[in-house]
Design an enzyme around this catalytic site. Structure first.
Site: not given
Lengths: 485, 96
Positions: A79, A154, A178
């Protein structure tokens, strides 16, 4: 058939038998990215040259050495809020569009020590603020199961890349859901570890008392391998816990005879779609057939979690994001005559609306005259929410419910009203506030869209979560389904 | 009654070092008002005798030996700076 249909343990045996090479695995990643990335748009930055060089190096090591890292040769996506030395890290924000980190996050260092191969950096909601990855400052990631729908967020890029078979595993981060929510939307396995289990050093801070890094994978076993590598005390993060890291893979016994499951009535009530409710009840039947028992319980303060979270997370974010000021790194405006103007213009041009909204909410909640009424009040309610979990865990081994109220929603469906978007995280947020670990695993499909089952455990008891998740996975084949792209 | 006015939004934006237009101030006032109104449901709870939680784990004052180690090379530190000169970050005029 893809090489990524194999688990890490199976790939290792193929590597040692010389049936495949590390270069084959890395090729598989880039070939798949070449084929489907145009549709999925999960990656912000690719690390192709370095990854291929590393693969060659590891292939040599395979012939000359006897000691191999736990993730030897495994391609992985990261990420984009986790810093990677020399590999652009943007948090999907224009304010960091050109940021070239000068050190590796501790988790990245540990992946490297374990001989994993970084394939690239994955899209996300800007600074991890969002539930659909639509808040990315750069691109729209699509759900591999239905390209008209969001992948969740997210960590939407991480979950979509794994579901699309671009990488077999990825790291995400979870502040209010997330990791688990995109894992549910994309039909993969995502764990938020106990707060303090994994070092946050090098994770760009959003809400420091809630953030945790965790693995997103196809299977529970692979998830356990990744957690094994990234867990443990780190002198660079004073909130990383000095608690022994057990052998997570050996916890996967398949035996859940006598396991006591609590099912909060608040997690199957209003707001949760009937189809999701039915999938979860069906999953509970499967677990019962394996020897577990379940009872309905109450987490009475659940309905206050969302408000508590938005006050606390935004307050912490308003402090953490003060560092983006155009002085030391990132974007700087061209339109400023003096320092104050430079700060204001840089931040206004660099941040997107959701980030500005949360910075302002947090600044307001912490400002003189409002601190007690909002921030401190929320901290007190956090105590009540944490106690809810402690009470239930006195009698039960795990808490089970859905990960999200509905399957993946359509792109653009919830962008006009922030509160509608926030409500999507109502089942994951309490877990972060209490600091306990939680996983999402696939437990069914509604109209071709995956549904996630959330299993929540006691502090530092990821082993029990994995044992239950693994037993369920062995008894079902949801994790073997793949989207058509 | 509105919990947050356009003037308050402008004040908060200044504290947060954000430049916002009139239209943005109006939009954020509306949205923040909705969020804060929603958050006021917490007032239903009596928390008079509840201690606040700032941190979920049972740890405090994590200390280590104060051993000097090498800092970052200057070249690395300045590498990402939008502007620098003579080994220092350079910014626009502070005083006009």
């Amino acid at each position: 058939m893809s090489l990524f249909d194999y688990r890490i343990s199976e790939l290792h045996s193929l590597l040692h038998k010389k049936e495949i090479s590390v270069s084959d695995l890395v090729d598989e990643s880039f070939k798949r990215i070449h084929d489907v990335e145009e549709k999925v748009q999960a990656f912000l930055t690719l690390n192709e040259e370095q990854a291929r060089a590393k693969a060659k190096q590891l292939d040599e090591k395979l012939t000359t050495e006897k000691e191999f890292g736990l993730l030897f040769g495994m391609p992985i996506g990261i990420k984009d809020n986790i810093v990677t030395k020399g590999l652009r890290t943007t948090c999907a924000s224009k304010i960091l569009y050109n940021f070239d980190p000068i050190y590796d996050a501790t988790v990245v260092e540990r992946l490297n020590e374990a001989d994993a191969v970084t394939i690239g950096k994955l899209n996300m909601d800007e600074f991890a603020m969002g539930s659909s990855t639509e808040n990315s400052g750069f691109q729209l990631t699509r759900n591999p199961w239905d390209l008209e729908r969001v992948p969740g967020g997210s960590s939407g890029g991480s979950a979509a890349a794994v579901a699309a078979g671009e990488v077999p595993f990825a790291l995400g981060s979870d502040t209010g859901g997330s990791i688990r929510q995109p894992a549910a939307f994309c039909g993969v396995v995502g764990l938020k570890p106990t707060y303090g289990r994994v070092s946050r050093y090098g994770l760009v801070a959003f809400a420091s008392s809630l953030d945790q890094i965790g693995p997103i994978t196809r299977t529970v076993e692979d998830n356990a391998y990744l957690l094994q590598v990234i867990s443990g005390l780190d002198p660079m993060d004073s909130t990383s816990a000095n608690v022994d890291v057990p052998d997570y893979v050996s916890a996967l016994t398949g035996d859940i005879q006598g396991l006591k499951i609590a099912v909060p009535k608040e997690y199957l009530g209003e707001g949760v779609s009937e189809e999701v409710r039915q999938s979860v009840l069906q999953a509970l039947k499967v677990l019962e057939s394996l020897g577990a028992t379940w009872e309905e319980v109450s987490l009475p303060h659940s309905k206050y979690a969302l408000a508590t979270y938005y006050l606390l997370a935004s307050s912490e974010a308003s402090a953490n994001l003060a560092r983006f000021d155009g002085v030391r790194y990132g974007y700087r405006t061209d339109n400023a005559k003096n320092l104050m103007e430079m700060y204001k213009q840089t931040r206004s041009e660099g941040f997107g609306n959701e980030v500005k909204r949360r910075i302002m909410l947090g600044t307001f909640a912490l400002s003189s005259g409002y601190y007690d009424a909002y921030y401190k009040k929320a901290q007190k309610v956090r105590t009540l929410i944490k106690q809810d979990f402690e009470n239930v865990f006195e009698k039960y081994d795990v808490i089970i419910g859905p990960t999200t109220p509905t399957p993946a929603f359509k792109i653009g469906e919830k962008t006009s009203d922030p509160l509608t978007m926030y409500a999507n995280d109502i089942l994951t947020i309490p877990v972060n506030l209490a600091g306990v670990p939680g996983i999402s695993i696939p437990c069914g499909f509604v109209n071709g869209l995956p549904v996630g089952l959330q299993i929540i455990g006691k502090h530092f008891d990821e082993s029990t979560i994995y044992r239950v998740a693994h037993a369920f996975e062995q008894a079902t084949d949801y994790h073997k389904q793949k989207p058509t792209l | 009654m509105s919990r947050i006015s356009i003037d308050q939004v402008k004040h908060v934006a200044h504290l947060a070092r954000l430049a916002i237009t009139e239209e943005e101030a109006a939009m954020f006032a509306k949205q923040l008002d909705a969020i804060i109104t929603f958050a006021e449901q917490l007032n239903e709870l009596d928390t008079e005798n509840v201690p606040p939680t700032s941190h979920v784990l049972n740890m405090k004052n994590v200390m280590r030996e104060d051993v000097p180690t090498a800092g970052l090379p200057l070249e690395d530190v300045l590498k990402n700076a939008p502007d620098h000169q003579d080994g220092q970050f350079r910014v626009p005029a502070i005083l006009e």
